[in-house]
Write a protein that holds these residues in place. Structure first.
Motif, PDB file in Angstrom:
ATOM      1  N   PHE A  29     -30.526 -29.774  45.480  1.00 25.93           N
ATOM      2  CA  PHE A  29     -31.749 -29.365  46.181  1.00 25.93           C
ATOM      3  C   PHE A  29     -32.150 -28.001  45.630  1.00 25.93           C
ATOM      4  O   PHE A  29     -31.360 -27.325  44.966  1.00 25.93           O
ATOM      5  N   VAL A  30     -33.399 -27.596  45.906  1.00 29.00           N
ATOM      6  CA  VAL A  30     -33.939 -26.360  45.332  1.00 29.00           C
ATOM      7  C   VAL A  30     -34.461 -25.447  46.435  1.00 29.00           C
ATOM      8  O   VAL A  30     -35.160 -25.895  47.342  1.00 29.00           O
ATOM      9  N   ILE A  31     -34.114 -24.171  46.330  1.00 28.10           N
ATOM     10  CA  ILE A  31     -34.750 -23.136  47.132  1.00 28.10           C
ATOM     11  C   ILE A  31     -35.783 -22.501  46.206  1.00 28.10           C
ATOM     12  O   ILE A  31     -35.430 -21.932  45.168  1.00 28.10           O
ATOM     13  N   GLU A  32     -37.056 -22.672  46.543  1.00 33.18           N
ATOM     14  CA  GLU A  32     -38.153 -22.178  45.705  1.00 33.18           C
ATOM     15  C   GLU A  32     -38.335 -20.674  45.877  1.00 33.18           C
ATOM     16  O   GLU A  32     -38.062 -20.136  46.952  1.00 33.18           O
ATOM     17  N   LYS A  33     -38.844 -20.031  44.834  1.00 35.13           N
ATOM     18  CA  LYS A  33     -39.205 -18.623  44.947  1.00 35.13           C
ATOM     19  C   LYS A  33     -40.378 -18.479  45.912  1.00 35.13           C
ATOM     20  O   LYS A  33     -41.270 -19.325  45.941  1.00 35.13           O
ATOM     21  N   ALA A  34     -40.378 -17.408  46.688  1.00 38.40           N
ATOM     22  CA  ALA A  34     -41.506 -17.106  47.568  1.00 38.40           C
ATOM     23  C   ALA A  34     -42.635 -16.519  46.727  1.00 38.40           C
ATOM     24  O   ALA A  34     -42.398 -15.893  45.688  1.00 38.40           O
ATOM     25  N   THR A  35     -43.846 -16.715  47.179  1.00 40.54           N
ATOM     26  CA  THR A  35     -45.028 -16.279  46.439  1.00 40.54           C
ATOM     27  C   THR A  35     -45.519 -14.929  46.947  1.00 40.54           C
ATOM     28  O   THR A  35     -45.597 -14.702  48.151  1.00 40.54           O
ATOM     29  N   VAL A  36     -45.845 -14.041  45.998  1.00 39.99           N
ATOM     30  CA  VAL A  36     -46.443 -12.741  46.310  1.00 39.99           C
ATOM     31  C   VAL A  36     -47.881 -12.776  45.814  1.00 39.99           C
ATOM     32  O   VAL A  36     -48.133 -13.076  44.642  1.00 39.99           O
ATOM     33  N   ASN A  37     -48.806 -12.487  46.702  1.00 37.73           N
ATOM     34  CA  ASN A  37     -50.214 -12.457  46.312  1.00 37.73           C
ATOM     35  C   ASN A  37     -50.510 -11.203  45.507  1.00 37.73           C
ATOM     36  O   ASN A  37     -50.014 -10.113  45.824  1.00 37.73           O
ATOM     37  N   VAL A  38     -51.306 -11.367  44.466  1.00 40.75           N
ATOM     38  CA  VAL A  38     -51.753 -10.217  43.680  1.00 40.75           C
ATOM     39  C   VAL A  38     -52.725  -9.440  44.568  1.00 40.75           C
ATOM     40  O   VAL A  38     -53.651 -10.024  45.134  1.00 40.75           O
TER      41      VAL A  38
END
Length: 172
Positions: free
Chosen positions: A95-104
């Motif tokens: 299974f994968v833990i995805e990277k969290a997204t940072v808004n520009v």
């Protein structure tokens, strides 16, 4: 009266332990870094205690510690045996833990020369650092945004964790 006596017959027997088997593979959905971990599930042919163990490689060292950092991991189910049941261990499932997204961040792209240092209005954050955002003369510039945790975060506009450049200008 004629009485016959019969001898009691004793038969020896043994009840063997039953083998626990899994009803299919362990089911788990990945999640995004920083959010609540999903809990795996698996069915068995007997009611028993199941412990889930995790590793960062299919043949890695498995522990009961649920991973938290972004990446690919593996989970196995261990069904505990007892006086009546033989325990079992499932095959590992990825299974994968995805990277969290940072808004520009949004920022002002044009400034008027003032004769003193101008700082580009790029909002600050604990999630990234800003460099190259201070200038004193007229010109076109690039500020650099660097994620503070590239293992667990990615930029919303590139889906990557590399540094990004934000252009700004100081006009006459």
């Amino acid at each position: 009266s004629n009485t016959e006596k019969s001898d009691d017959i004793q038969l020896a027997y043994e009840i063997e332990k039953a083998q626990i088997t899994f009803n299919g593979a362990v089911a788990i959905e990945g999640w995004i870094y920083g959010t609540t971990a999903n809990v795996p599930t698996v069915g068995t042919n007997f009611t028993c205690t199941i412990t889930y163990v995790y590793a960062n490689a299919i043949d890695g060292t498995y522990t009961a510690t649920v991973p938290t950092n972004a990446g690919t991991y593996y989970v196995k189910a261990i069904a505990a045996g007892d006086n009546n049941l033989i325990g079992a261990t499932s095959e590992p499932v990825a299974f994968v833990i995805e990277k969290a997204t940072v808004n520009v961040p949004t920022y002002t792209e044009k400034y008027t020369y003032t004769g003193s240092e101008i700082t580009a209005g790029i909002p600050t954050s604990d999630l990234y650092t800003v460099s190259g955002d201070k200038q004193t003369v007229v010109g076109n510039y690039q500020a650099t945004l660097s994620l503070t945790d590239t293992a667990n975060y990615k930029w919303s506009n590139t889906e990557k964790s590399d540094d990004i450049q934000l252009a700004y200008e100081i006009e006459k």
